[in-house]
Design a protein around this motif. Structure first.
Motif, PDB file in Angstrom:
ATOM      1  N   ALA A  81       0.784  -1.108   0.038  1.00 35.66           N
ATOM      2  CA  ALA A  81       0.220  -0.133   0.180  1.00 35.66           C
ATOM      3  C   ALA A  81       0.918   1.326  -0.071  1.00 35.66           C
ATOM      4  N   LEU A  82       2.168   1.154  -0.463  1.00 39.17           N
ATOM      5  CA  LEU A  82       2.857   2.189  -0.489  1.00 39.17           C
ATOM      6  C   LEU A  82       3.360   2.286  -2.080  1.00 39.17           C
ATOM      7  N   ILE A  83       3.519   3.393  -2.627  1.00 35.36           N
ATOM      8  CA  ILE A  83       3.999   3.703  -3.889  1.00 35.36           C
ATOM      9  C   ILE A  83       5.492   4.293  -3.811  1.00 35.36           C
ATOM     10  N   ARG A  84       6.441   3.535  -4.296  1.00 31.86           N
ATOM     11  CA  ARG A  84       7.847   4.024  -4.214  1.00 31.86           C
ATOM     12  C   ARG A  84       8.558   4.155  -5.934  1.00 31.86           C
ATOM     13  N   PRO A  85       9.597   4.843  -5.855  1.00 31.92           N
ATOM     14  CA  PRO A  85      10.609   4.765  -6.944  1.00 31.92           C
ATOM     15  C   PRO A  85      11.059   3.552  -7.256  1.00 31.92           C
ATOM     16  N   THR A  86      11.041   3.201  -8.556  1.00 34.90           N
ATOM     17  CA  THR A  86      11.554   1.914  -8.884  1.00 34.90           C
ATOM     18  C   THR A  86      13.164   1.904  -8.724  1.00 34.90           C
ATOM     19  N   GLY A  87      13.909   2.842  -8.372  1.00 34.76           N
ATOM     20  CA  GLY A  87      15.199   3.098  -8.092  1.00 34.76           C
ATOM     21  C   GLY A  87      15.532   2.748  -6.742  1.00 34.76           C
ATOM     22  N   ASP A  88      14.564   2.368  -6.036  1.00 37.28           N
ATOM     23  CA  ASP A  88      14.633   1.949  -4.698  1.00 37.28           C
ATOM     24  C   ASP A  88      14.252   0.268  -4.502  1.00 37.28           C
ATOM     25  N   LEU A  89      13.773  -0.289  -5.514  1.00 37.97           N
ATOM     26  CA  LEU A  89      13.246  -1.467  -5.465  1.00 37.97           C
ATOM     27  C   LEU A  89      14.080  -2.393  -4.809  1.00 37.97           C
ATOM     28  N   GLY A  90      15.453  -2.356  -5.008  1.00 35.89           N
ATOM     29  CA  GLY A  90      16.400  -3.416  -4.707  1.00 35.89           C
ATOM     30  C   GLY A  90      16.309  -3.311  -3.068  1.00 35.89           C
ATOM     31  N   LEU A  91      16.161  -2.077  -2.612  1.00 37.36           N
ATOM     32  CA  LEU A  91      16.331  -2.099  -0.944  1.00 37.36           C
ATOM     33  C   LEU A  91      15.282  -2.856  -0.269  1.00 37.36           C
ATOM     34  N   TYR A  92      14.122  -3.118  -1.165  1.00 41.72           N
ATOM     35  CA  TYR A  92      12.892  -3.628  -0.598  1.00 41.72           C
ATOM     36  C   TYR A  92      12.689  -5.150  -0.907  1.00 41.72           C
ATOM     37  N   LEU A  93      13.686  -5.492  -1.803  1.00 40.55           N
ATOM     38  CA  LEU A  93      13.904  -7.012  -2.287  1.00 40.55           C
ATOM     39  C   LEU A  93      14.976  -7.704  -1.338  1.00 40.55           C
ATOM     40  N   VAL A 189      17.854  -5.666 -11.468  1.00 41.93           N
ATOM     41  CA  VAL A 189      17.739  -5.044 -10.252  1.00 41.93           C
ATOM     42  C   VAL A 189      18.716  -5.265  -9.191  1.00 41.93           C
ATOM     43  N   PHE A 190      19.766  -4.502  -8.984  1.00 41.42           N
ATOM     44  CA  PHE A 190      20.736  -4.825  -7.599  1.00 41.42           C
ATOM     45  C   PHE A 190      19.946  -4.870  -6.279  1.00 41.42           C
ATOM     46  N   VAL A 191      19.980  -5.911  -5.792  1.00 45.22           N
ATOM     47  CA  VAL A 191      19.642  -6.252  -4.346  1.00 45.22           C
ATOM     48  C   VAL A 191      20.894  -6.211  -3.446  1.00 45.22           C
ATOM     49  N   PRO A 192      20.966  -5.387  -2.504  1.00 46.53           N
ATOM     50  CA  PRO A 192      22.071  -5.050  -1.596  1.00 46.53           C
ATOM     51  C   PRO A 192      21.971  -6.238  -0.443  1.00 46.53           C
ATOM     52  N   SER A 193      22.556  -6.376   0.287  1.00 49.49           N
ATOM     53  CA  SER A 193      22.639  -7.130   1.682  1.00 49.49           C
ATOM     54  C   SER A 193      21.632  -6.368   2.474  1.00 49.49           C
ATOM     55  N   VAL A 194      21.004  -6.974   3.317  1.00 47.67           N
ATOM     56  CA  VAL A 194      19.996  -6.519   4.426  1.00 47.67           C
ATOM     57  C   VAL A 194      20.559  -5.352   5.003  1.00 47.67           C
ATOM     58  N   ASP A 195      22.005  -5.440   5.735  1.00 45.92           N
ATOM     59  CA  ASP A 195      22.333  -4.577   6.306  1.00 45.92           C
ATOM     60  C   ASP A 195      22.738  -3.203   5.475  1.00 45.92           C
ATOM     61  N   ASP A 196      23.174  -3.437   4.410  1.00 51.86           N
ATOM     62  CA  ASP A 196      23.444  -2.195   3.225  1.00 51.86           C
ATOM     63  C   ASP A 196      22.246  -1.557   2.895  1.00 51.86           C
ATOM     64  N   ALA A 197      21.261  -2.334   2.990  1.00 58.68           N
ATOM     65  CA  ALA A 197      19.656  -2.099   2.411  1.00 58.68           C
ATOM     66  C   ALA A 197      18.865  -0.931   3.529  1.00 58.68           C
ATOM     67  N   GLU A 198      19.360  -1.511   4.674  1.00 60.06           N
ATOM     68  CA  GLU A 198      18.917  -0.790   5.849  1.00 60.06           C
ATOM     69  C   GLU A 198      19.525   0.585   5.941  1.00 60.06           C
ATOM     70  N   ARG A 199      20.767   0.507   5.776  1.00 57.94           N
ATOM     71  CA  ARG A 199      21.446   2.037   5.931  1.00 57.94           C
ATOM     72  C   ARG A 199      21.096   2.736   4.877  1.00 57.94           C
ATOM     73  N   ALA A 200      20.942   2.202   3.646  1.00 59.28           N
ATOM     74  CA  ALA A 200      20.270   3.136   2.441  1.00 59.28           C
ATOM     75  C   ALA A 200      19.043   3.532   2.816  1.00 59.28           C
ATOM     76  N   LYS A 201      18.023   3.033   3.288  1.00 57.57           N
ATOM     77  CA  LYS A 201      16.674   3.161   3.819  1.00 57.57           C
ATOM     78  C   LYS A 201      16.699   4.421   4.649  1.00 57.57           C
ATOM     79  N   HIS A 202      17.507   4.254   5.576  1.00 61.37           N
ATOM     80  CA  HIS A 202      18.002   5.486   6.631  1.00 61.37           C
ATOM     81  C   HIS A 202      18.249   6.470   6.116  1.00 61.37           C
ATOM     82  N   GLU A 203      19.119   6.491   5.059  1.00 62.13           N
ATOM     83  CA  GLU A 203      19.792   7.742   4.372  1.00 62.13           C
ATOM     84  C   GLU A 203      18.680   8.375   3.716  1.00 62.13           C
TER      85      GLU A 203
END
Length: 358
Positions: A81-93, A189-203
């Protein structure tokens, strides 16, 4: 440690949310900065995602632009139920194959592996499809005391979506259409590690908010930013904040804006009270007699201050915007009143209505 006044903190927050002047001009630019649009079907005036975009882009924005970005251009995607930019897709995968996290749900998924495979097979041959067009072959029904009780197909689709095994291809009205992710998401789509994704989400989150707490509680989308940015304190407010250093030296050219109740500027009610001294509650779930500001009151921003609430509804049959009340948290100056009137007139144009009725 940055030492900020409340005024400085508010201005950082307003600029980060693209609510200053001049307005942005591109839909994708807005969603990339905000990081998300919340989907909510309430349309007393207009759906929240559209209201948020109108608040930034003005009446040049068209809801069809959002649908095109989601369903044709694929520059945006829908998840939870959230719309996000496709550039962020890997962070949520990132970490999707480890979901769901709750053992009860994991056990239900294991018990219904054939059901899962049946849905994927049907989508592969005939997708995109609505949930009503998919087979319910659940061996173990989903048990819940809430709205999801025995809604096996919806529950399975939600789980598979969060695992990255299905995706939302589009909507017909409010109904979601489901398909295989390779037909919806871009390749590679580049999928980072969970830790890297979490840091990127925070930023990314701090970039959209400007200033936020390192840790905070939220029901759905997190509002905390971890160690992103730099530490700050705000005069007259307890505790430490994190601030986006890129926003510290920017000047604010303020304007007036009418905000959705789900707008990220005011979504964190605690931050809203601490920085803006503004009390707000969405009252659509309250009995009419107990409402102070209205069913779907829109917070009113002027410059770096939240100055009131607009109680209005769009009467499309009569082609008028009915303004039931304008609640002034501070006494409106002539400048504020003119700014609010200009936004009301722009809102009427955008909605395709003819008049404003008090």
């Amino acid at each position: 440690m940055h030492q900020l006044t409340k005024e400085q903190a508010r201005r950082i927050a307003v600029r980060a949310q693209l609510l200053d002047a001049p307005r942005p001009t591109g839909l994708l630019e807005v969603v990339e900065r905000l990081t998300l649009l919340q989907i909510d079907p309430t349309a007393a005036i207009a759906p929240s995602a559209d209201l948020v975009l109108w608040s930034r882009l003005g009446s040049a924005y068209r809801p069809d632009d959002l649908k095109r970005a989601l369903e044709a251009e694929r520059t945006l995607f829908e998840l939870d139920a959230l719309i996000r930019p496709t550039g962020d897709l890997g962070l949520y995968l990132a970490g999707a194959d480890e979901r769901p996290s709750y053992e009860r749900t994991r056990a239900w998924l294991r018990d219904n592996d054939r059901f899962r495979r049946d849905i994927l097979k049907k989508l592969r041959s005939s997708g995109p499809l609505s949930s009503r067009e998919l087979p319910d072959t659940a061996a173990v029904p989903w048990a819940s005391s809430g709205w999801s009780h025995n809604r096996n197909i919806t529950q399975m689709l939600e789980i598979l979506m969060n695992r990255g095994e299905v995706a939302i291809s589009g909507r017909v009205g409010r109904e979601r259409l489901w398909d295989l992710p390779e037909r919806v998401y871009p390749a590679g789509v580049f999928v980072p590690s969970v830790d890297d994704a979490e840091r990127a989400k925070h930023e990314r989150r701090l970039g959209s908010l400007g200033i936020a707490r390192a840790k905070a509680r939220a029901m759905a989308e997190p509002i905390h930013v971890g160690e992103a940015g730099e530490p700050a304190v705000v005069e007259g407010v307890k505790g430490e904040w994190r601030v986006d250093p890129a926003r510290l030296d920017e000047e604010l050219e303020g304007r007036t804006a009418l905000l959705s109740p789900f707008d990220r500027l005011i979504h964190d009610r605690t931050r809203t009270e601490e920085l803006f001294d503004f009390e707000y509650t969405l009252e659509m779930y309250k009995p009419a007699a107990k409402r102070r500001w209205g069913y779907f009151a829109l917070p009113i921003l002027h410059g770096d201050r939240l100055v009131g609430k607009l109680d209005a509804t769009a009467d499309r049959k009569a082609s008028v915007l009915r303004v039931h009340a304008i609640h002034e948290d501070v006494k409106f100056t002539q400048t504020i009143a003119k700014g609010v009137q200009a936004e009301l007139e722009d809102l009427v144009r955008w909605l395709g209505l003819e008049n404003i009725a008090a």
